[in-house]
Design a protein around this motif. Sequence first.
Motif, PDB file in Angstrom:
ATOM      1  N   ALA A   1      42.488  54.362  38.902  1.00  0.00           N
ATOM      2  CA  ALA A   1      42.280  53.014  38.371  1.00  0.00           C
ATOM      3  C   ALA A   1      41.345  52.199  39.258  1.00  0.00           C
ATOM      4  CB  ALA A   1      43.625  52.321  38.214  1.00  0.00           C
ATOM      5  N   VAL A   2      40.058  52.504  39.157  1.00  0.00           N
ATOM      6  CA  VAL A   2      39.033  51.729  39.856  1.00  0.00           C
ATOM      7  C   VAL A   2      38.133  51.087  38.801  1.00  0.00           C
ATOM      8  CG1 VAL A   2      39.084  53.147  41.941  1.00  0.00           C
ATOM      9  CG2 VAL A   2      37.586  53.798  40.040  1.00  0.00           C
ATOM     10  N   ALA A   3      36.984  50.550  39.232  1.00  0.00           N
ATOM     11  CA  ALA A   3      36.056  49.969  38.259  1.00  0.00           C
ATOM     12  C   ALA A   3      35.206  51.076  37.669  1.00  0.00           C
ATOM     13  CB  ALA A   3      35.180  48.926  38.952  1.00  0.00           C
ATOM     14  N   SER A   4      35.608  51.564  36.501  1.00  0.00           N
ATOM     15  CA  SER A   4      34.782  52.583  35.855  1.00  0.00           C
ATOM     16  C   SER A   4      34.649  52.231  34.381  1.00  0.00           C
ATOM     17  CB  SER A   4      35.393  53.979  36.026  1.00  0.00           C
ATOM     18  OG  SER A   4      36.728  53.971  35.615  1.00  0.00           O
ATOM     19  N   GLY A   5      33.576  52.688  33.767  1.00  0.00           N
ATOM     20  CA  GLY A   5      33.314  52.318  32.385  1.00  0.00           C
ATOM     21  C   GLY A   5      34.135  53.143  31.422  1.00  0.00           C
ATOM     22  N   SER A   6      33.458  53.957  30.617  1.00  0.00           N
ATOM     23  CA  SER A   6      34.178  54.749  29.630  1.00  0.00           C
ATOM     24  C   SER A   6      34.420  56.157  30.180  1.00  0.00           C
ATOM     25  CB  SER A   6      33.365  54.801  28.338  1.00  0.00           C
ATOM     26  OG  SER A   6      32.023  55.057  28.646  1.00  0.00           O
ATOM     27  N   CYS A   7      35.103  56.989  29.399  1.00  0.00           N
ATOM     28  CA  CYS A   7      35.455  58.349  29.802  1.00  0.00           C
ATOM     29  C   CYS A   7      34.187  59.167  30.098  1.00  0.00           C
ATOM     30  CB  CYS A   7      36.249  59.006  28.675  1.00  0.00           C
ATOM     31  SG  CYS A   7      36.634  60.738  28.985  1.00  0.00           S
ATOM     32  N   ALA A   8      34.168  59.800  31.276  1.00  0.00           N
ATOM     33  CA  ALA A   8      32.985  60.576  31.676  1.00  0.00           C
ATOM     34  C   ALA A   8      32.830  61.816  30.802  1.00  0.00           C
ATOM     35  CB  ALA A   8      33.105  60.976  33.142  1.00  0.00           C
ATOM     36  N   ARG A   9      33.928  62.256  30.183  1.00  0.00           N
ATOM     37  CA  ARG A   9      33.896  63.468  29.378  1.00  0.00           C
ATOM     38  C   ARG A   9      33.415  63.196  27.951  1.00  0.00           C
ATOM     39  NH1 ARG A   9      39.338  66.797  29.028  1.00  0.00           N
ATOM     40  NH2 ARG A   9      39.622  66.812  31.275  1.00  0.00           N
ATOM     41  N   CYS A  10      34.004  62.142  27.328  1.00  0.00           N
ATOM     42  CA  CYS A  10      33.712  61.942  25.898  1.00  0.00           C
ATOM     43  C   CYS A  10      33.257  60.520  25.573  1.00  0.00           C
ATOM     44  CB  CYS A  10      34.944  62.300  25.060  1.00  0.00           C
ATOM     45  SG  CYS A  10      36.212  61.021  25.056  1.00  0.00           S
ATOM     46  N   PHE A  11      33.062  59.661  26.576  1.00  0.00           N
ATOM     47  CA  PHE A  11      32.656  58.255  26.396  1.00  0.00           C
ATOM     48  C   PHE A  11      33.713  57.408  25.675  1.00  0.00           C
ATOM     49  CE2 PHE A  11      28.520  60.521  26.656  1.00  0.00           C
ATOM     50  CZ  PHE A  11      28.084  59.976  27.851  1.00  0.00           C
TER      51      PHE A  11
ATOM     52  N   ARG B   1      41.720  34.802  28.270  1.00  0.00           N
ATOM     53  CA  ARG B   1      42.762  35.817  28.496  1.00  0.00           C
ATOM     54  C   ARG B   1      42.164  37.088  29.100  1.00  0.00           C
ATOM     55  NH1 ARG B   1      47.505  34.818  25.487  1.00  0.00           N
ATOM     56  NH2 ARG B   1      47.226  33.110  24.023  1.00  0.00           N
ATOM     57  N   VAL B   2      41.129  37.611  28.449  1.00  0.00           N
ATOM     58  CA  VAL B   2      40.560  38.876  28.919  1.00  0.00           C
ATOM     59  C   VAL B   2      39.906  38.706  30.286  1.00  0.00           C
ATOM     60  CG1 VAL B   2      40.322  40.050  26.701  1.00  0.00           C
ATOM     61  CG2 VAL B   2      38.556  38.435  27.380  1.00  0.00           C
ATOM     62  N   VAL B   3      39.260  37.550  30.481  1.00  0.00           N
ATOM     63  CA  VAL B   3      38.614  37.306  31.775  1.00  0.00           C
ATOM     64  C   VAL B   3      39.669  37.090  32.861  1.00  0.00           C
ATOM     65  CG1 VAL B   3      37.139  35.696  33.047  1.00  0.00           C
ATOM     66  CG2 VAL B   3      36.461  36.480  30.771  1.00  0.00           C
ATOM     67  N   GLY B   4      40.775  36.445  32.511  1.00  0.00           N
ATOM     68  CA  GLY B   4      41.848  36.244  33.495  1.00  0.00           C
ATOM     69  C   GLY B   4      42.327  37.568  34.068  1.00  0.00           C
ATOM     70  N   VAL B   5      42.536  38.552  33.195  1.00  0.00           N
ATOM     71  CA  VAL B   5      43.029  39.853  33.642  1.00  0.00           C
ATOM     72  C   VAL B   5      41.932  40.612  34.399  1.00  0.00           C
ATOM     73  CG1 VAL B   5      43.975  42.070  32.870  1.00  0.00           C
ATOM     74  CG2 VAL B   5      44.738  39.938  31.790  1.00  0.00           C
ATOM     75  N   ALA B   6      40.698  40.555  33.902  1.00  0.00           N
ATOM     76  CA  ALA B   6      39.584  41.263  34.570  1.00  0.00           C
ATOM     77  C   ALA B   6      39.291  40.649  35.938  1.00  0.00           C
ATOM     78  CB  ALA B   6      38.332  41.224  33.696  1.00  0.00           C
ATOM     79  N   ALA B   7      39.323  39.323  36.036  1.00  0.00           N
ATOM     80  CA  ALA B   7      39.008  38.661  37.311  1.00  0.00           C
ATOM     81  C   ALA B   7      40.074  38.969  38.355  1.00  0.00           C
ATOM     82  CB  ALA B   7      38.874  37.156  37.103  1.00  0.00           C
ATOM     83  N   ALA B   8      41.326  39.062  37.909  1.00  0.00           N
ATOM     84  CA  ALA B   8      42.395  39.418  38.849  1.00  0.00           C
ATOM     85  C   ALA B   8      42.167  40.826  39.383  1.00  0.00           C
ATOM     86  CB  ALA B   8      43.753  39.307  38.165  1.00  0.00           C
ATOM     87  N   LYS B   9      41.714  41.737  38.513  1.00  0.00           N
ATOM     88  CA  LYS B   9      41.419  43.107  38.966  1.00  0.00           C
ATOM     89  C   LYS B   9      40.209  43.104  39.912  1.00  0.00           C
ATOM     90  CE  LYS B   9      43.118  46.438  38.294  1.00  0.00           C
ATOM     91  NZ  LYS B   9      44.068  47.170  39.174  1.00  0.00           N
TER      92      LYS B   9
ATOM     93  N   ASN C   1      32.420  47.872  33.299  1.00  0.00           N
ATOM     94  CA  ASN C   1      33.228  48.690  34.214  1.00  0.00           C
ATOM     95  C   ASN C   1      34.659  48.167  34.408  1.00  0.00           C
ATOM     96  OD1 ASN C   1      32.556  46.519  35.795  1.00  0.00           O
ATOM     97  ND2 ASN C   1      31.469  47.673  37.367  1.00  0.00           N
ATOM     98  N   LEU C   2      34.939  46.931  33.948  1.00  0.00           N
ATOM     99  CA  LEU C   2      36.333  46.454  33.979  1.00  0.00           C
ATOM    100  C   LEU C   2      36.936  46.391  32.584  1.00  0.00           C
ATOM    101  CD1 LEU C   2      36.523  43.685  36.745  1.00  0.00           C
ATOM    102  CD2 LEU C   2      36.889  46.142  36.912  1.00  0.00           C
ATOM    103  N   ARG C   3      36.286  47.021  31.601  1.00  0.00           N
ATOM    104  CA  ARG C   3      36.737  46.882  30.210  1.00  0.00           C
ATOM    105  C   ARG C   3      38.188  47.347  29.999  1.00  0.00           C
ATOM    106  NH1 ARG C   3      34.200  45.500  25.568  1.00  0.00           N
ATOM    107  NH2 ARG C   3      35.148  46.187  23.625  1.00  0.00           N
ATOM    108  N   ALA C   4      38.594  48.402  30.704  1.00  0.00           N
ATOM    109  CA  ALA C   4      39.960  48.918  30.530  1.00  0.00           C
ATOM    110  C   ALA C   4      40.999  47.852  30.883  1.00  0.00           C
ATOM    111  CB  ALA C   4      40.170  50.155  31.398  1.00  0.00           C
ATOM    112  N   TYR C   5      40.668  46.997  31.861  1.00  0.00           N
ATOM    113  CA  TYR C   5      41.595  45.942  32.293  1.00  0.00           C
ATOM    114  C   TYR C   5      41.420  44.707  31.411  1.00  0.00           C
ATOM    115  CZ  TYR C   5      41.057  49.121  36.192  1.00  0.00           C
ATOM    116  OH  TYR C   5      40.969  50.253  36.945  1.00  0.00           O
ATOM    117  N   TYR C   6      40.161  44.325  31.252  1.00  0.00           N
ATOM    118  CA  TYR C   6      39.769  43.172  30.416  1.00  0.00           C
ATOM    119  C   TYR C   6      40.451  43.233  29.052  1.00  0.00           C
ATOM    120  CZ  TYR C   6      36.120  41.479  27.041  1.00  0.00           C
ATOM    121  OH  TYR C   6      35.429  40.921  26.005  1.00  0.00           O
ATOM    122  N   ALA C   7      40.317  44.373  28.367  1.00  0.00           N
ATOM    123  CA  ALA C   7      40.826  44.496  26.998  1.00  0.00           C
ATOM    124  C   ALA C   7      42.321  44.217  26.928  1.00  0.00           C
ATOM    125  CB  ALA C   7      40.513  45.886  26.453  1.00  0.00           C
ATOM    126  N   GLU C   8      43.053  44.568  27.983  1.00  0.00           N
ATOM    127  CA  GLU C   8      44.503  44.380  27.986  1.00  0.00           C
ATOM    128  C   GLU C   8      44.903  42.909  27.853  1.00  0.00           C
ATOM    129  OE1 GLU C   8      45.749  47.681  27.464  1.00  0.00           O
ATOM    130  OE2 GLU C   8      47.271  47.189  28.958  1.00  0.00           O
TER     131      GLU C   8
END
Length: 404
Positions: free
Chosen positions: A17-27, A110-118, A202-209
Amino acid sequence: MSVDTLRCRVCEAEYPAVASGSCARCFGPLEPVYDWDELARTVTRESIEAGPRTLWRYEALLPSTAPANITGGPGWTQLVSAPRLASAVGVGEVLLKLDHTNPTHSFKDRVVGVAAAKAAELGIETLACASTGNLGNAVAARAALGGMRSVVIYPNTVEPEKLLATAVYGGEMYAVRGTYDDCSRLIVELSGEVDWAFVNVNLRAYYAEGSKTLAFEIAEQLGWELPDAVIAPIASGSLFTKIWQGFEQFRRLGLVEGQAPRLYGGQAQGCAPVAHAFADDRPVSPVRPDTVAHSLAIGAPADGDLATATARASNGAIYAVPEEDVGPNMSLLAGTSGVFGETAAGVTVGALRAAAAAGEIGENDRVVVLVTGTGLKTPQLIEARVGREIEADVDELLEGLGVA
Ligand SMILES: Cc1ncc(COP(=O)(O)O)c(C=O)c1O
Ligand SMILES: [Zn+2]
């Protein structure tokens, strides 16, 4: 709560769980992995109710740790009844989720609150994004609050009110001669050059939550009950898919019982790749946006296919709303409920009307309509309604009022 692992929603490959974009295997999109057994033991209605009156009351179900030094914060917006709108469209009960009352007047806080905390957890000091308008406002404001740098890239068609609402926070900003999708490509290229927190890359996984907290709040505010249907606007499709997950997670934890709500999405006709894919039962194909609903003008939506799958899984639908209805729908919402939502709300009310006209929702349904942004940032469609100028003369006033 901090998470250790991200998992691809498509092929299930796992990553730290670091700053990474989409899945390296299948996007495919990455999602935080939670320990559901542990959550089932520890998260109760009471533990949530004892939390702060912000989205951080759901910290156990979020992938970042609540910032210690920042009070206030997004979320816990009101859910209010709109009986006159309900009777205007022929639905049993309509409740409005007033997410335009967040700090920068849209659900993007909301999404920025979670992404900024990460970003803070990862020690990153610059927040950046491509934005259709509201996201940039939320990024610039949150960066200002945390003493961070912010960089926002907009298409140059964004409303001037939204540009101002980024500039005021001291954010760095660029208006690109192109579409949102051009901006998104620029941001992806830039993210290969600098180690910033790109909230929706690169923070989309957290942001979206952050968006699933809308579902959590709706259920909690209904007294731990689920509505029959929820109506939401769709741009990238992230919000739409995440509110579904939010309801599913509450059911999984036994915090609510009964069937998950049917989800109805709306897009403006001039940028409706997800609505058209839903109607034709095919994958989303990109379009070039030409719409008055600038905040929803994403021609190549990242979560478009997930959004059509979500609509089907929930027994809902996605509608394309005529461009000429967006302004009148904003007026209908305001004129029946006293709530001034933006063009996206005009689209959402269009989806409400379409679902009612199709008999998908009716007199027996309790329906929640998301008001995701404020009309004061998109006044252009309402300008023609502004009253005329008169002399300071009572006779002219009485005549105008039809009293004389
Ligand atoms: C006011 C408003 N509502 C809804 C959306 C749609 O969000 P998503 O991209 O998650 O579909 C946006 C996106 O910018 C927005 O600004
Ligand atoms: Zn994958």
